[in-house]
Each structure stands twice: as C-alpha cells, then as structure tokens.
Write an enzyme that holds these catalytic residues in place. Structure first.
Site, mmCIF file in Angstrom:
data_model
loop_
_atom_site.group_PDB
_atom_site.id
_atom_site.type_symbol
_atom_site.label_atom_id
_atom_site.label_comp_id
_atom_site.label_asym_id
_atom_site.label_seq_id
_atom_site.Cartn_x
_atom_site.Cartn_y
_atom_site.Cartn_z
ATOM 1 N N GLU A 1 98.211 -48.643 46.859
ATOM 2 C CA GLU A 1 96.938 -48.579 47.595
ATOM 3 C C GLU A 1 95.749 -48.654 46.626
ATOM 4 O O GLU A 1 94.797 -47.869 46.706
ATOM 5 C CB GLU A 1 96.881 -47.310 48.447
ATOM 6 C CG GLU A 1 97.903 -47.335 49.581
ATOM 7 C CD GLU A 1 97.758 -46.185 50.552
ATOM 8 O OE1 GLU A 1 97.928 -46.403 51.751
ATOM 9 O OE2 GLU A 1 97.478 -45.054 50.090
ATOM 10 N N GLU B 1 104.052 -48.818 54.848
ATOM 11 C CA GLU B 1 103.992 -47.375 55.113
ATOM 12 C C GLU B 1 103.601 -47.219 56.569
ATOM 13 O O GLU B 1 102.414 -47.290 56.915
ATOM 14 C CB GLU B 1 102.983 -46.650 54.211
ATOM 15 C CG GLU B 1 103.464 -46.374 52.817
ATOM 16 C CD GLU B 1 102.533 -45.426 52.062
ATOM 17 O OE1 GLU B 1 101.707 -44.740 52.722
ATOM 18 O OE2 GLU B 1 102.626 -45.384 50.821
#
Length: 581
Positions: A164, A240
């Site tokens: 991320e 995710e």
C-alpha cells in the site's frame, strides 16, 4: 523442502491469471505464519482448503526474523520455508508479501527497531542506507522463496512489492529498486503491488511491469472499476478483501455482518475477479508483537488478532466461513468435508502464589532519562529512578506509553499516553520511581520507529530533573525466572510475579480469563501469551494446545497494576468484549 512433482507455469493474461496456460481464479486467504503456533500451521492451512480456497497468502515480518541487526533467524516460528512446504503439501498455492513494510497492525509495521532507529535513515524511499539494509533483507527472504516458486515445482505463484505504498509515498525509483532486487534474486513469478483503489494511491503506488491489485471490503463494483481504469488489461484482484477488523484497547470488539461480507464477495466473484481474504485466520499477537494506531490519539492494538475472520483465533469455523464457502461454491468446486466446530475448552481454576522473581538487569546512569532505543531494549518495561528534592507538580514531556509513578516505594499514580496524561502531583520524599511500559509501536506513517520511554524530559515545578538511573526489564526473562523462583511476598510497586500449576491429560486449547487482573502479561510454560488490560475489550487470552504439554504445566502472571485476585481461571469460550458491528 517439499515440492510438487513437476514445475508448472503461472502468468498474467489479458483478462485472467493463467495456470499452465489455462484461466485461473486466485481464491486466497491471509494466514500469517508468525501469528500462529507452528504446531497449528497445517491445521489452519487445511481448513482454508475446506472453505474452497486454493491459495494461502502471508506477509513476512522482518522484525520477527531479524530483531537484532545481523542476527537472522528462519527457524521455529520464523521458518517461512517450512510454512510454504506445508502449503504445498496441502495441494495449495502461495502468495508471499515480504514488504519490507507490512503494516498488519504488527509491531512497527514489521520494520526492525534497529532499522528505524538508525541515524539519518530514510524509511520507504530511495535513501542509500535504507536501500542497503532492505536489499540484504529481501535477498535472505528470496533465498527461501525462490526455490519454492511454481516454475520450480513449489507453491509460490505471486510475490508482492512493498505494501500500500501509494498511501505513504510516490518514490518510483524506490519501487523500481525493489523490483530489481526481486528479479535479481531469481524471483520469476508475476509481481504485484497493492493499494486502496483511489486515483492518487494507485498512481503513486504503481511501477512499470508490476500488476496492480486493490484492497477494500465494500463497494466492490466501484472499486474494481477504478482499478480497471488504471489497468485496462489483466486480471482484476482484490488482494485484501477486508472481511473483519481489528481491536484496540479501550474500545469494543469489532465485527462485521457475515451476510453483507458474503454479498460483497459475490459481487467480486461475479465480476470475474480474484480475491484474497484479509484475514482468513487472524491468529494472535503473541508476546509483545502488537502494533498501534495513531490518528491524533495513540491506540495500542489488543493481543487477539481474531479479526472476526472466517476462522476464529482458536482455529474454529465461524458464520463467515460457511457464508463465504457457499458463495465460493457458486464459482468453483469446494470440498465436501467441513471442519468441526470444536469442543468447549476445559474449565478450571489455578491458585496463584506471589514469587520473588527478579531478573539480572543492568542499570545505567544518565543525566536525562534514556529512551528504550538508547538502551538497546527490545522488551516492554524500563524502570527509571532519580532523587526527589521536594514534592510538587511532576510533568513529563511525553510518556510513551504508560507509566506507574511511586515515591519511596509508595504508589502515587499512573499516566497514560492514550488518555493524554503528562503530569501529576507527587509528595515530598527521597526517591522517585517511574515504571514505563511500551504498549506497542505505531505500525504506519511518520510515527514508524518513534522513540519509547520518557521522552523530552521530566520536570518538577518547571525545573528539569536530572541524575537518572534506568533499568530495563525483560518480560520473557521475568516469566522464565518466575517459573522456579521461591514463593515470596509481593512488593508495593510492580512488576509483581505470581505462579501456579495445573495438570492436563493431553494438550488442548485453553482460554485464560483475565477478569480480576489489572494490566500485565500472561506466560504459560515459558511462552508469553501476550498482554492483558482491564481496560478491555479483550477479557480472555488464547492458549494454543501446541504450547502446552501433557502432565504438569506452569502459568505465570506478571501484573503491573495490582494483585486483586490470586486465582487464574480458565473458561470454556473466548471473550473478546462487547461487539460492535
């Protein structure tokens, strides 16, 4: 190392992943080997397959493998190779996400304290000293991963670059360096990045030649459309899929609707996307490994990482397990077998006795209180002392993270970083003692690697206090010593150690009830289960069967607040606190 009989191919096609040239949907679940006892890895992996998954995903926690600079460990709990071999033995594939930064509500976001404490270090960017350490770390990880890739007969089909990153920075050269290190180390499977599907994060977190994936738990159609806009071809993947949430001390136990999550999963799969459940099985922040959040207020993460996942902290299927399994069955074959619900844990009590436990510790003298980092201390407690010239208002620059203040052995009060407390009134006396607990390191953004202890000075009625001693206290060592220490009377200031024994016919999962205790740590047979706190929400600690033994077992409580009830109770079911949906 166990590998499948023959090498296979895994690639990125125009619309799908391709396994041996045929379209393949990744149905993965996150299972962090470092959050599960190694004796239970195979059980958790098998149950992922029974939900209909074909792939296991795991982060790699750098600070678990190298807590001390240059001392690399890949054995026992850190045996990533053994974990991947078990994935292969179950006939499943694997995704490896080595960071180096992982977030994951894990201590310091997975980065070692020695790394984040290096003078002048430039974290998560193209800074030479950081790149040198990251390169060495990744090479060690890839020594394990490379021979276990699918094109060499192993289970690994994807490797992720960073984590991320678009939420943190935009240093493309840094990402390119990670890609180059990865390829130079012999990683040939497709590489991915992951970001929340916003235009800025996807743009800043992407790098040429690496496949983009998203992280989200709702509004699947909208998020997939954003992902597709940034990547016109190739398979869509939610790498995710947030199917639950984590807890922090002082809040409620976070849960999400199984029906709502299943509906989002259906939307994902009906769009042809691949998925990785975050989490399939959350596990536990055993020991002192929990992280912390800080968005204007410091909030340490609890010991349980149950995450309201399909498999609960004790490895038992939840409502979500069956709801997700039913959705998956619409798109892929699922096994007929399902895991059993598991029996209630034994219920019994253990009488506890105070013990005179003390660990050999060095005491150092400083003009001002040293930080944990300056002491090179990786455990959770440091006792600071100095002469007290008079009573008055005692003020701290900042307490990181919780402190017990006493004068001449008499408790005066506590200070909490979470509550924003930095001062109290102390009486006249001879000796001031401040016991400081590090409650968990912030796991993201600019607070990675922040100093712990008494920070920015201590002042009495505005005047700086000097002439300090500092004594680091190792929680694990204290628990070990307490197992055999002589029975003794508890002192008036913590830490207090209590010990009891119990007998099991055979090892079985237990739930240790922390009601009646204040704040501290529980240790069973030398294994640090983690932290407890009456602040809640968590009221029980999970004791894995694999950490116990048939016959005699020893439980140690290291209490910091008070000794209110000299009994340890084991209960039938976990209590993670009142639920919030």
């Amino acid at each position: 190392m166990t590998a499948s009989p023959a090498a296979r191919t895994f690639a990125i096609g125009d619309t799908d992943f391709l396994l041996d040239g045929e379209p393949f949907r990744v149905l993965a679940g996150a299972l962090h080997y470092f959050r599960v006892h190694p004796g239970q890895w195979a059980d958790r992996i098998r149950k992922a397959r029974l939900m209909g998954l074909n792939t296991i995903e795991t982060y790699v926690a750098w600070n678990a493998h190298e807590p001390v600079h240059g001392e690399w460990d890949a054995t026992g709990w850190n045996d990533l190779g053994a974990f991947l071999d078990l994935v292969a033995a179950e006939g499943m594939h694997a995704i490896v996400r080595p960071g180096p930064y992982i977030c994951a509500e894990w201590h310091n976001g997975g980065l070692p304290v020695w790394l984040t404490g290096m003078p002048g270090i430039g974290l998560r960017r193209s800074e030479p000293s950081y790149l040198a350490e990251v390169t060495a770390y990744l090479q060690r990880v890839y020594d394990i991963v490379a021979p276990r890739q699918i094109d060499r007969g192993g289970p690994v089909v994807l490797v992720q670059i960073e984590n991320e990153y678009g939420a943190y920075g935009s240093d493309t050269a840094y990402l390119e360096h990670l890609v180059q290190v990865t390829r130079d180390a012999g990683i040939t499977v497709p590489l991915t990045t992951i970001d929340q599907p916003t235009d800025q994060m996807l743009s800043d977190g992407s790098v040429d030649g690496v496949h983009l994936t998203g992280s989200f738990g709702s509004r699947a159609a909208e998020r997939l459309a954003t992902l597709r806009r940034h990547q016109p071809t190739g398979p869509l993947m939610c790498a995710e899929f947030w199917d639950g949430w984590f807890d922090w001390w002082g809040a409620t136990h976070h849960t999400t609707s199984a029906a709502d999550s299943a509906a989002e999963l259906d939307a994902l799969l009906s769009a042809g996307a691949s998925v990785n459940f975050y989490m399939f099985h959350g596990g536990t922040n055993f020991g002192l490994t929990n992280g912390a959040n800080h968005k204007g207020r410091y909030l340490p993460i609890v010991t349980s990482y149950d995450y309201d996942a399909p498999l609960d902290e004790a490895g038992r299927p939840t409502e979500k397990f069956f709801a997700f399994r039913d959705v998956i069955a619409k798109y892929a074959p699922v096994p007929h077998e399902v895991p059993d619900a598991g029996a209630a844990a034994p219920v019994f009590e253990v009488a506890m006795q105070s013990v005179a436990a003390d660990v050999e510790a060095f005491t150092v003298r400083y003009d001002v209180p040293p930080t944990f980092e300056e002491l090179g201390h990786l455990s959770a407690l440091v006792a600071y002392e100095t002469d007290l010239p008079a009573g008055g208002v005692l003020r701290f620059g900042e307490v990181r993270d919780h402190a017990w203040v006493s004068v001449d052995g008499a408790p005066v009060g506590t200070l909490s970083r979470t509550r924003g407390e930095d001062a109290l009134i102390v009486p006249t006396g001879g000796r001031l003692r401040v016991l400081v607990e590090e409650q968990g390191r912030v796991n993201y953004d600019v607070r990675l690697g922040e100093a712990k202890g008494l920070v920015e000075g201590v002042f009495l009625d505005g005047a700086p206090m000097t002439g300090w001693t500092a004594t680091p206290i190792d929680v694990a060592a204290l628990g070990e010593v307490a197992e055999t220490a002589p029975v003794g009377t508890a002192g008036v200031t913590g830490p207090f150690a209590l010990r009891g024994g119990f007998v099991l016919d055979e090892p079985t999962d237990l739930f240790l009830d922390t009601a009646g205790w204040g704040k501290g740590y529980a240790v069973v047979d030398g294994f640090v289960l983690g932290r407890y706190w009456s602040n809640g929400p968590q009221r029980t600690l999970y004791v894995p069967a694999a950490a116990l033994r048939a016959g005699d077992n020893v439980v140690v409580i290291i209490e910091l607040d008070r000794v209110a009830d000299p009994v340890v109770r084991f209960v039938a079911e976990p209590d993670l606190g009142p639920r919030e949906e």
